[in-house]
Design a protein around this motif. Sequence first.
Motif, PDB file in Angstrom:
ATOM      1  N   ALA A  60      13.423 -12.244 -27.544  1.00 15.84           N
ATOM      2  CA  ALA A  60      13.726 -10.840 -27.822  1.00 15.84           C
ATOM      3  C   ALA A  60      12.564  -9.896 -27.496  1.00 15.84           C
ATOM      4  O   ALA A  60      12.783  -8.849 -26.885  1.00 15.84           O
ATOM      5  CB  ALA A  60      14.177 -10.674 -29.265  1.00 15.84           C
ATOM      6  N   PRO A  61      11.316 -10.239 -27.885  1.00 17.45           N
ATOM      7  CA  PRO A  61      10.235  -9.295 -27.579  1.00 17.45           C
ATOM      8  C   PRO A  61      10.105  -9.010 -26.084  1.00 17.45           C
ATOM      9  O   PRO A  61       9.619  -7.957 -25.692  1.00 17.45           O
ATOM     10  CB  PRO A  61       8.984 -10.018 -28.094  1.00 17.45           C
TER      11      PRO A  61
ATOM     12  N   ALA B 236      12.805  -8.996 -24.053  1.00 15.07           N
ATOM     13  CA  ALA B 236      14.036  -8.361 -23.587  1.00 15.07           C
ATOM     14  C   ALA B 236      14.190  -6.910 -24.036  1.00 15.07           C
ATOM     15  O   ALA B 236      14.796  -6.113 -23.330  1.00 15.07           O
ATOM     16  CB  ALA B 236      15.245  -9.170 -24.051  1.00 15.07           C
ATOM     17  N   ILE B 237      13.651  -6.551 -25.210  1.00 15.35           N
ATOM     18  CA  ILE B 237      13.888  -5.200 -25.701  1.00 15.35           C
ATOM     19  C   ILE B 237      12.913  -4.204 -25.075  1.00 15.35           C
ATOM     20  O   ILE B 237      11.876  -4.597 -24.543  1.00 15.35           O
ATOM     21  CB  ILE B 237      13.760  -5.136 -27.239  1.00 15.35           C
ATOM     22  N   PRO B 238      13.235  -2.894 -25.104  1.00 17.21           N
ATOM     23  CA  PRO B 238      12.288  -1.912 -24.567  1.00 17.21           C
ATOM     24  C   PRO B 238      10.945  -2.032 -25.286  1.00 17.21           C
ATOM     25  O   PRO B 238      10.887  -2.175 -26.505  1.00 17.21           O
ATOM     26  CB  PRO B 238      12.958  -0.573 -24.879  1.00 17.21           C
TER      27      PRO B 238
ATOM     28  N   ILE C 258       8.632   0.018 -25.978  1.00 17.67           N
ATOM     29  CA  ILE C 258       8.240   1.061 -26.911  1.00 17.67           C
ATOM     30  C   ILE C 258       8.672   0.699 -28.329  1.00 17.67           C
ATOM     31  O   ILE C 258       8.002   1.025 -29.305  1.00 17.67           O
ATOM     32  CB  ILE C 258       8.851   2.421 -26.467  1.00 17.67           C
ATOM     33  N   LEU C 259       9.764  -0.026 -28.423  1.00 22.42           N
ATOM     34  CA  LEU C 259      10.307  -0.410 -29.720  1.00 22.42           C
ATOM     35  C   LEU C 259       9.329  -1.285 -30.482  1.00 22.42           C
ATOM     36  O   LEU C 259       9.088  -1.104 -31.671  1.00 22.42           O
ATOM     37  CB  LEU C 259      11.580  -1.199 -29.466  1.00 22.42           C
TER      38      LEU C 259
ATOM     39  N   VAL D 168       6.299   0.910 -31.663  1.00 21.62           N
ATOM     40  CA  VAL D 168       6.440   1.759 -32.848  1.00 21.62           C
ATOM     41  C   VAL D 168       6.714   0.936 -34.103  1.00 21.62           C
ATOM     42  O   VAL D 168       6.208   1.269 -35.175  1.00 21.62           O
ATOM     43  CB  VAL D 168       7.523   2.845 -32.651  1.00 21.62           C
ATOM     44  N   SER D 169       7.483  -0.168 -33.974  1.00 16.02           N
ATOM     45  CA  SER D 169       7.755  -0.937 -35.188  1.00 16.02           C
ATOM     46  C   SER D 169       6.478  -1.578 -35.709  1.00 16.02           C
ATOM     47  O   SER D 169       6.239  -1.648 -36.916  1.00 16.02           O
ATOM     48  CB  SER D 169       8.854  -1.967 -34.964  1.00 16.02           C
ATOM     49  N   LEU D 170       5.605  -2.021 -34.797  1.00 19.37           N
ATOM     50  CA  LEU D 170       4.331  -2.590 -35.260  1.00 19.37           C
ATOM     51  C   LEU D 170       3.427  -1.511 -35.837  1.00 19.37           C
ATOM     52  O   LEU D 170       2.683  -1.753 -36.779  1.00 19.37           O
ATOM     53  CB  LEU D 170       3.637  -3.334 -34.107  1.00 19.37           C
TER      54      LEU D 170
ATOM     55  N   ALA E 263       2.127 -11.376 -30.152  1.00 20.89           N
ATOM     56  CA  ALA E 263       3.569 -11.431 -30.407  1.00 20.89           C
ATOM     57  C   ALA E 263       4.376 -11.379 -29.116  1.00 20.89           C
ATOM     58  O   ALA E 263       5.373 -12.087 -28.985  1.00 20.89           O
ATOM     59  CB  ALA E 263       3.986 -10.305 -31.343  1.00 20.89           C
TER      60      ALA E 263
ATOM     61  N   PHE F  37      -0.136  -1.469 -21.652  1.00 17.70           N
ATOM     62  CA  PHE F  37      -0.413  -0.089 -22.014  1.00 17.70           C
ATOM     63  C   PHE F  37       0.449   0.375 -23.190  1.00 17.70           C
ATOM     64  O   PHE F  37      -0.068   0.843 -24.204  1.00 17.70           O
ATOM     65  CB  PHE F  37      -0.176   0.828 -20.811  1.00 17.70           C
ATOM     66  N   VAL F  38       1.772   0.197 -23.091  1.00 18.54           N
ATOM     67  CA  VAL F  38       2.682   0.826 -24.056  1.00 18.54           C
ATOM     68  C   VAL F  38       2.417   0.360 -25.488  1.00 18.54           C
ATOM     69  O   VAL F  38       2.217   1.171 -26.400  1.00 18.54           O
ATOM     70  CB  VAL F  38       4.148   0.560 -23.662  1.00 18.54           C
TER      71      VAL F  38
ATOM     72  N   PHE G  93       0.412   2.394 -28.983  1.00 16.30           N
ATOM     73  CA  PHE G  93       0.855   2.673 -30.343  1.00 16.30           C
ATOM     74  C   PHE G  93       0.057   1.941 -31.404  1.00 16.30           C
ATOM     75  O   PHE G  93      -0.022   2.387 -32.540  1.00 16.30           O
ATOM     76  CB  PHE G  93       2.341   2.314 -30.497  1.00 16.30           C
TER      77      PHE G  93
END
Lengths: 258, 306, 361
Positions: free
Chosen positions: A101-102, A104-106, A108-109, A112-114, A136, A199-200, A204
Amino acid sequence: MRRRRRVVLWAAALAGYAFLYVPLIIVVAYSFNNSRLNAEWVGFTLEWYDKLFHDQDMLIAAGNSLAIALVASIVSTLLGTAAGVAMYRYPSRLLSVLVLAPIAIPEILMGVSLLIFFVLLNLTLGLVSVALAHIAFCIGFVAIVVRARLAGMDETLTEAARDCGASPWNTFRYITLPLIMPGVIAGALMAFTLSIDDFVITFFTAGAGTVTLPLQIYSMIKIAVTPEVNAVSTLLMLLTLALIIIASKLSPTLLRSE
Amino acid sequence: MIVVAVHTPSRLGRWLVSGPPLAYLIVFFALPSLIMVLASFRTPGEFGGLAPLIEEGKLDLNLESYARFFSESVYAQIFLKSFGYALLTTLFCITLAYPLASLIARSSRRYRDLLLLLVILPFWSNFLIRIYAWMILLGPNAALARTVNRVLAWFGHDPVPLLFSAFAVLVCLVYVHLPFMVLPLYANLEKHDQALLDAAQDLGANAWQRFWRITFPLSLPGVYAGAALVFIPAFGIFAIPDILGGPEDSLIGNVIKQQFLETRDWPFGSVLSIVLTVVALAFAGLAAWVARGNLRTPSSARGSRA
Amino acid sequence: MALLEIQNVTRRFGDFTAVDNVSIGIEAGEFFTLLGPSGCGKTTLLRMIAGFDLPDGGRILLKGEDLVDRPPERRPMRMVFQSYALFPHMTVEGNVAFPLQMAKTPASEISAKVEAALEDVRLTGFDKRYPHELSGGQRQRVAIGRALVTHPSVLLLDEPLAALDAKLREEMQIELINLQKEVGITFVYVTHDQTEALALSHRIAVMNKGRIEQLDVPSKIYGFPKTRFVADFIGHINLLSGSVSERQGGVITLAVEGLGPVRVTSASPISVGGAGTIALRPEKIRIQSSAPTDSPDNHYRGTVGDLLYMGDVTVYKVSIPGGTRIEALLANSQSGRAKFFEIGDAVEVSWPVDAGHLIEE
Ligand SMILES: Nc1ncnc2c1ncn2[C@@H]1O[C@H](COP(=O)(O)OP(=O)(O)OP(=O)(O)O)[C@@H](O)[C@H]1O
Ligand SMILES: [Mg+2]
């Protein structure tokens, strides 16, 4: 008729390759350009590299990046190898989902969740939080390479080892591990590259005081285009290129299994 | 071959191996994601960010941020715009990837790996550097912008800036995501049977008909896989519009970044992130679903041209 | 009590029974073969003996001890895999030393033992090579050397010669026999090749659909097959079925449709009217232009329908007017002639009453 079609195809593909490479070649070329403006070739110089190696901020950022990448690649290689072995030996849906999953998902998600998570934990954002975040998302990449390597391994070898009197642990240590080692190393190099380039997520989770190479590049190009960025970019590309070429030699499927 | 792990204290071994990565990913991936979902139902703290999850011993959840998202149309518009950019990116990637992938699939074994490697290598160079490259290429003093504006001047048109525009954002989005489309497409095209095309030619199909009636429908699973791989990251992008876009080119990623780092309304930022994920995964799920359906009945995927 | 006791062992995969209530006792020093067609459960049984799989029912005992709680690494048996399963990252020496290291043999003794094992399999001097630098036959020997080095009480071999070409296979068969004599270790050998089984084994268990059809010494398996399946599986054979029309002393007469009455000596208690099959090896049949009519042998007239010249022998398929075909085999060497008869020749086939063997149905 056939020939004409081939020519058209080649021309289109060549344009595609040009599209992929011209921008990068220009970045590299202008890093040797004796002009402040990245606009026209003026003459050859190493001035920007010289400047780079005297830029205190840049050196600190490079140090941070290396430290994070080192820690993140070591830890994620250990955890990712375990995950790859587990996914092969004890297939489970939960593990597969959590590992993949980490990736596959965008991005940025995850960033911000971290960020929310670390702040709730009262963890000061900095090198530690960035490294934790990098681990992670690197686990999955290592796990995929290791699992592919295991899948290519002859299962009777581990049985033969057990038959020769080796306990499950000794079988892993003397047979399985040496045989998947190229995959593990390839995974480690990949994790190192991903971490040093990220970078992304770093953006955050780094907080205000901590700067890595990509963050430093970001803040420089937000202000202005300068050949110093070209110089650091060239060096960074050289580093990742080397790592990825070595990794792909060790694990030939690596560059195909994106 | 019978593969049975017998006699191993398999429970113990299993937990020793899968336990550590599982624990790490639960703590640093699953839990944060869950907390973000909770945060989307909370209120911002006094000084921005997020109020403590549990106040006075109870979890006080509300739908305020969701209500705001659905009542202020500006956010729906931004989502729509991001969706449009991602979709355009996907379409351009398909168009560009097709010749590349077919060339690689048709080239001899000797060059195939090299050609493939050449597509993948840029993907491994730093993301920011690839954006920065376009800053240079599209810069006002660069050859490209000057040529374009000289041509425009002949037609009596005012000069236009290439950088900090929707054009710059789109070009870079395509540039960054192109390898994601080439790889699955290549993997698909490589498996095609040349005999099918020969048979079609024998039956009188010209080159265009052969492509449109045979190659393209058969390659759809690869196209869908690539579409999912391109669409998801393109939809959530923030760095490209942030660096190469003008003020109107803000996409959903930029709004999320703004909510978290500038406005500091974390519950609302969480809502946006969750909607982003749901839409992106729904799109990917759709692509996967369609691709699977097509694998089973290739005839249903036939091009619309008669 | 036998060294290795397999008692009522059953293994099911879903509702398919791969090994069905098998019981075998294997003696110390024996060369024992499991023979049967593909898919009959040989490998499944061997893997249960080695400990890679567990029976759903029954027990496996070694020297009287139930092995159920012993993982493969703690069973004093070694397996030789069909694919050799040599560790590709270790040299020949490393491969052969591996079981010794796992058994915590003192380092000082290891090299002497490795050398002795390599000598046993005639690979002295190959110790520094890697598996990929060896031929198929040499790899096979390394696998056997690795299995023998710790002197296990039982060696399990799963079609070890299947991947070798015919000539090399024959050489290795001879070597295996000599090796087994030399080291005196019990061999449990799996194969689907009947000639290999007959050549190598002290005893053979013929398996079919997870069951043992017959367990006996090779000559009995060949000469006195107990069931139609065994008769048919082992070599060429004529099977003549009918019902008992007469029994007189030790001789039974079977009325075979399309042929006539056939007499065979048998101790079987089968009664008149019972169904039976006579199994008759082609090489026991005489084929002549005409047979002496006063002999007590079975004899029938027919014509040569087909013949197969095979170099040392010729196989004649003789059609009997009633419709039966009888296969007879004649050696060519004595006469120096290529063939005795041609297709279409009228001939007489005959065999003594004790040449055949009665199988009850
Ligand atoms: N893990 C398994 N799951 C389901 N069926 C199995 C499994 N292992 C074996 N079988 C089945 O059990 C039967 C016996 O298999 P086994 O491998 O013992 O055959 P074999 O006698 O060794 O044949 P061969 O000569 O081809 O090696 C086969 O029909 C096989 O399909
Ligand atoms: Mg088998």
